[in-house]
Motif scaffolding. Structure first.
Motif, PDB file in Angstrom:
ATOM      1  N   LEU A  82     108.057   2.892   2.742  1.00 30.40           N
ATOM      2  CA  LEU A  82     108.401   1.658   3.031  1.00 30.40           C
ATOM      3  C   LEU A  82     107.696   0.991   4.372  1.00 30.40           C
ATOM      4  N   SER A  83     107.731   1.894   5.326  1.00 32.83           N
ATOM      5  CA  SER A  83     106.782   1.691   6.432  1.00 32.83           C
ATOM      6  C   SER A  83     105.647   1.125   6.190  1.00 32.83           C
ATOM      7  N   ILE A  84     104.878   1.947   5.284  1.00 36.56           N
ATOM      8  CA  ILE A  84     103.431   1.549   5.050  1.00 36.56           C
ATOM      9  C   ILE A  84     103.049   0.225   4.158  1.00 36.56           C
ATOM     10  N   LEU A  85     104.253   0.152   3.365  1.00 37.65           N
ATOM     11  CA  LEU A  85     104.123  -1.005   2.286  1.00 37.65           C
ATOM     12  C   LEU A  85     104.333  -2.311   3.245  1.00 37.65           C
ATOM     13  N   THR A  86     105.320  -2.126   4.091  1.00 37.00           N
ATOM     14  CA  THR A  86     105.492  -3.302   4.897  1.00 37.00           C
ATOM     15  C   THR A  86     104.430  -3.763   5.913  1.00 37.00           C
ATOM     16  N   MET A  87     103.813  -2.502   6.533  1.00 46.01           N
ATOM     17  CA  MET A  87     102.801  -2.871   7.512  1.00 46.01           C
ATOM     18  C   MET A  87     101.756  -3.467   6.795  1.00 46.01           C
ATOM     19  N   ALA A  88     101.136  -3.001   5.504  1.00 44.14           N
ATOM     20  CA  ALA A  88     100.197  -3.671   4.745  1.00 44.14           C
ATOM     21  C   ALA A  88     100.336  -4.969   4.400  1.00 44.14           C
ATOM     22  N   GLY A  89     101.769  -5.490   4.636  1.00 43.84           N
ATOM     23  CA  GLY A  89     102.035  -7.023   4.109  1.00 43.84           C
ATOM     24  C   GLY A  89     102.408  -7.031   2.544  1.00 43.84           C
ATOM     25  N   ILE A  90     102.643  -5.951   1.897  1.00 49.53           N
ATOM     26  CA  ILE A  90     102.899  -5.964   0.348  1.00 49.53           C
ATOM     27  C   ILE A  90     104.144  -6.198   0.307  1.00 49.53           C
TER      28      ILE A  90
END
Ligand code: ADP
Length: 202
Positions: free
Chosen positions: A32-40
């Motif tokens: 979830l952190s990665i997807l949020t940081m990537a703006g997805i």
């Protein structure tokens, strides 16, 4: 799978996503952190996760569909059908345009003439002062047109699909009991590019 789940269920909490995937919240957290940081994905506190990609694209698409031809149209340059090819070429230069709309005596639209139409006839050694534009133009009913209430998106789509540089903006009118088209503007590749720049500024 996470993106799909969020797309179909937004807003959705991390507990609910974890439950759907049969994993723990702790296992889900790094993804979830990665997807949020990537703006997805977008995380809203106490609400849940949203699919951010779709929301942004949706906004742009909504914006260009809400802008009407009447908001963006430019001033059309017209020429009478009896005018010569020579006059049309001079008009292109004087008015600094690439396309002329050809009208009848009563002002109604009967054709479109582009720079390539004029180049084609001019290189053929024809006497361009004797040939009327009506011989060279693309004529009704083959014209691609737009109306004032269509969207900027509709106009841009027609320009791309029909591979033309300019569309006459038309209004239906009645002349001597006959349906005719009055030219009330134009939408060209320049009009759309200017709109693109305006939207970009915002
Ligand atoms: P160019 O001559 O610079 O390539 P266009 O791509 O606009 O300019 O024109 C290509 C051809 O399509 C020309 O023969 C022209 O007469 C025709 N044309 C241009 N605009 C329209 C239009 N709105 N509807 C139908 N035909 C058009």
């Amino acid at each position: 799978m996470i993106v799909e789940i969020v797309k179909n269920n937004e807003p959705i909490t991390s507990e609910e996503i974890a439950a759907k995937l049969n994993i723990t919240r702790a296992a889900l957290r790094p993804d979830l952190s990665i997807l949020t940081m990537a703006g997805i994905l977008e995380a809203r506190p106490r609400v849940g996760y949203f699919y951010a990609g779709k929301n942004q694209k949706g906004l742009i698409s909504e914006k260009i569909k809400s802008i009407k031809v009447s908001d963006i149209k430019a001033v059309p340059v017209v020429i009478r059908e009896e005018a010569s090819v020579y006059d049309a070429i001079v008009t292109l230069f004087l008015e600094d345009v690439g396309t002329l709309f050809v009208v009848q005596e009563d002002g109604s639209l009967c054709g479109v003439i582009s720079r390539k139409d004029l180049l084609k006839i001019a290189i053929g050694n024809a006497d361009i002062k004797q040939i009327p534009v009506s011989v060279v133009m693309t004529r009704m009913p083959n014209l691609v047109t737009v109306t004032l209430d269509e969207s900027a998106y509709d106009a841009a789509r027609k320009i791309v699909e029909h591979q033309v540089d300019a569309l006459p903006v038309i209004k239906l009118k009645e002349v001597d009991g006959k349906q005719k088209y009055e030219v009330v503007g134009k939408v060209t590749k320049t009009t759309i590019t200017k709109l693109f720049v305006e939207i970009g500024k915002d």
